[in-house]
Design an enzyme around this catalytic site. Structure first.
Site, mmCIF file in Angstrom:
data_model
loop_
_atom_site.group_PDB
_atom_site.id
_atom_site.type_symbol
_atom_site.label_atom_id
_atom_site.label_comp_id
_atom_site.label_asym_id
_atom_site.label_seq_id
_atom_site.Cartn_x
_atom_site.Cartn_y
_atom_site.Cartn_z
ATOM 1 N N LYS A 172 0.831 -1.228 0.000
ATOM 2 C CA LYS A 172 0.000 0.000 0.000
ATOM 3 C C LYS A 172 0.856 1.265 0.000
ATOM 4 O O LYS A 172 0.602 2.193 -0.768
ATOM 5 C CB LYS A 172 -0.927 -0.041 1.218
ATOM 6 N N THR A 215 3.938 1.533 -1.022
ATOM 7 C CA THR A 215 4.648 1.570 -2.303
ATOM 8 C C THR A 215 3.756 2.150 -3.395
ATOM 9 O O THR A 215 4.189 2.993 -4.196
ATOM 10 C CB THR A 215 5.125 0.157 -2.687
ATOM 11 N N ARG A 239 2.384 8.349 7.008
ATOM 12 C CA ARG A 239 2.713 8.196 8.428
ATOM 13 C C ARG A 239 4.204 7.928 8.618
ATOM 14 O O ARG A 239 4.880 7.468 7.703
ATOM 15 C CB ARG A 239 1.932 7.025 9.023
ATOM 16 N N LYS A 278 7.370 -6.741 10.432
ATOM 17 C CA LYS A 278 6.545 -6.110 9.403
ATOM 18 C C LYS A 278 7.371 -5.217 8.471
ATOM 19 O O LYS A 278 7.083 -5.066 7.291
ATOM 20 C CB LYS A 278 5.433 -5.281 10.062
ATOM 21 N N ALA A 324 -3.215 1.276 12.731
ATOM 22 C CA ALA A 324 -4.650 1.239 12.452
ATOM 23 C C ALA A 324 -5.348 0.068 13.129
ATOM 24 O O ALA A 324 -6.574 0.079 13.262
ATOM 25 C CB ALA A 324 -4.894 1.179 10.945
ATOM 26 N N PHE A 339 -3.271 -0.530 7.272
ATOM 27 C CA PHE A 339 -3.844 -1.864 7.119
ATOM 28 C C PHE A 339 -4.982 -1.852 6.098
ATOM 29 O O PHE A 339 -4.984 -1.053 5.156
ATOM 30 C CB PHE A 339 -4.270 -2.435 8.464
ATOM 31 N N PHE A 359 3.237 -8.504 -9.510
ATOM 32 C CA PHE A 359 4.319 -9.424 -9.193
ATOM 33 C C PHE A 359 4.654 -10.211 -10.465
ATOM 34 O O PHE A 359 3.781 -10.399 -11.326
ATOM 35 C CB PHE A 359 3.913 -10.392 -8.075
#
Length: 557
Positions: free
Chosen positions: A71, A73, A94, A105, A273, A301, A381
């Site tokens: 997200k 990226t 953020r 993560k 989140a 998230f 991908f």
């Protein structure tokens, strides 16, 4: 293939003064933190407060899986792409927390050729905001214990102190502690605990305050516990809101950095989140909207968490709803939501993709009910096949939603131009968004909680524990029932059970307790076994990290 940090370290960054000039800020408007980082001054923020706001694009995603979604990226790549096609665009993200950086993560600076830089600085200590929040939080803890030790004028019941200490790391051993041991000179013994810094109410306050005056006012409203008569005790009662604000005066200023392609980026504030409201600061978002024609921001998230909180908690404070919402997914993650094992995700499987689409579909419909147009972005991908993308395109077409592939990880902004044009066309096709909140502020606590469970999660209803029921009665008596609900829930599922992937049906969500966050302006509803202090995995990312003799970071993703 280069790692993220190798790509970042090989980049030629522009001096931050040149980045500031791109958005009309001169050297007097910023405070330098070295060559490539700066904060915007309060004087500049005040000067811009009546500027017309640009268009806002909110990036969110499906429920995350170990397969990855990307997200941040996509957010970075989209901002770069919008600038490439001639739209004056600013990014608003953020700040990363050291907990996930050192854990499993990862950071929050994007990846590949869609990153904000200097990546290692942002992922580590940056401009010190996290440390200022940690210090302010723990200063309040020290002041509470000192007040109790020095006579306890406010009659604080040590069994009912709800304010916890924090540290910006994953440290499960600190979840439950006892303080004040060692005799009368060491304080009054009581149970305590630690949260991770990003779960602190002070983090939420920093992200929702619009000025020092507002910051101080919100800090004063923090409920730290209850008296022996069960009356709430606030920071204002302790008369220390000014001292806390003083510790936060620099942290409140938005941070300015850049992407690999020189797009201006405000990276400021970092609540999770799944345990907080998951959005960057109102001050950074508003300043970006005042300086740019387009602003790309993200919510943490999946859309069931970050986007719902952005729309129901942040938007009323920001005073601006998104003009479009981009929901990020990967074909790999959708196949996993469709029941495919992680080890098999590299193989073509259209059937699992179709099954997993139910997760994306629910997020799409959830966002549309806010009256805001939706675009789907597929983070590419190399294992994706044309048959899979064709099937996904048909599914989205039936739901009347545009879907575009994105190759920003491999190609930077150039890999997101098609998405950028689609976002612009989507916004242009709407005269104005018909933003509507999920619930009304004067609804009951039960009804607001059920609105989220039913309209966003797709569940039957919320089940309230005996403790939560008592709290609802107390909060109603205290006049707190008009506040929005901030759900603390697993990010992996629409339900409160992380193992239920896809789009589960016929489930309840159990609210074990509520935590009042009056300074932030919401009530946190704790569900399942969500922890406000995470733990480290068996092999934390820290094991791969090092620093060379000349000070270069190694192994930071």
């Amino acid at each position: 293939m280069k790692t993220d940090i190798e790509i970042s370290q090989a980049a030629t960054m522009l001096p931050i003064t040149q980045i500031a000039e791109k958005v009309g800020l001169d050297q007097e408007s910023i405070e330098l933190y070295g060559k490539y980082k700066a904060k915007v001054t309060y004087e500049t923020i005040k000067e811009k407060e009546h500027e017309k706001l640009g268009k806002l694009v909110l990036v969110t995603s499906i429920n995350p899986t170990p397969a990855g979604e990307g997200k941040s990226t996509i957010s970075i790549g989209l901002a770069d792409a919008l600038n490439r096609i001639g739209k004056k665009t600013i990014l608003a993200l953020r700040e990363p927390s050291l907990g996930p950086v050192m854990g499993v993560k990862g950071g929050a600076t994007g990846g590949g050729y869609a990153q904000v830089v200097p990546m290692e600085d942002i992922n580590l200590h940056f401009t010190g905001d996290m440390h200022a929040i940690t210090t302010a939080n723990n200063a309040l803890s020290a002041l509470i214990d000192n007040h109790i030790q020095q006579g306890n004028v406010q009659q604080i019941d040590t069994r009912r102190v709800i304010w916890k200490r924090v540290v910006d790391l994953n440290d499960r051993s600190l979840r439950k502690v006892v303080v004040g041991l060692g005799g009368p000179m060491q304080g009054v013994p009581r149970e305590d605990g630690f949260d991770i810094t990003v779960a602190s109410e002070i983090m939420a306050i920093l992200c929702l305050a619009d000025s020092i005056h507002d910051l101080k006012k919100r800090l004063g409203k923090i409920v730290i516990g209850y008296s022996f008569d069960k009356e709430p005790i606030t920071v204002e009662d302790l008369q220390v809101e000014g001292a806390l604000a003083l510790l936060l005066k620099d942290a409140l200023k938005p941070n300015l950095v850049q992407t690999l392609e020189g797009t201006p980026a405000f990276v400021h504030g970092g609540p999770f989140a799944n345990i907080a409201h998951g959005c960057n600061s109102v001050m950074a978002s508003k300043l970006a909207l005042q300086l740019g024609d387009f602003v790309v921001t993200e919510a943490g998230f999946g859309a069931d968490l970050g986007a719902e909180k952005f729309l129901d908690i942040k938007v009323p404070v920001l005073g601006k709803a998104p003009d479009a919402i981009v929901v990020v997914a990967t074909i790999r993650a959708l196949k996993m939501h469709g029941g495919l094992a992680k080890t098999d995700l590299g193989q073509e499987n259209v059937e699992s993709l179709k099954n997993g689409y139910a997760n994306l579909q629910r997020h799409i419909k959830n966002m549309q009910q806010y009256g805001i147009p939706v675009v789907v972005a597929i983070n590419e991908f190399i294992t994706d096949t044309e048959a899979e993308f064709s099937a996904l395109t048909e599914l989205c077409k039936k739901d009347q939603v545009e879907v575009k592939r994105c190759a920003v990880w491999a190609r930077g902004g150039a890999g997101g131009e098609e998405l950028a044009r689609t976002v612009i066309e989507t916004i242009a096709s709407q005269e104005e968004t018909d933003y509507r909140k999920l619930y009304h502020s004067d609804d009951t606590i039960e009804n607001k909680t059920n609105a989220i469970v039913q309209k966003i999660y797709g569940g039957n209803q919320a089940q309230f524990s005996p403790k939560a029921k008592k709290q609802i009665q107390l909060f109603q008596q205290l006049g707190w029932s008009n506040l929005p609900i901030c759900m603390a829930k697993t990010q992996y599922s629409f339900s409160d059970d992380p193992s239920k992937l896809g789009a589960p049906l016929d489930f309840d969500v159990t609210i074990r307790e509520f935590v009042p966050k009056l300074g932030a302006g919401f009530l946190v509803a704790l569900t399942g076994d969500v922890m406000t202090m995470p733990g480290l995995p068996k092999k934390p990312a820290a094991l791969n990290m090092d620093v060379t003799d000349d000070g270069q970071a190694v192994g930071l993703f």
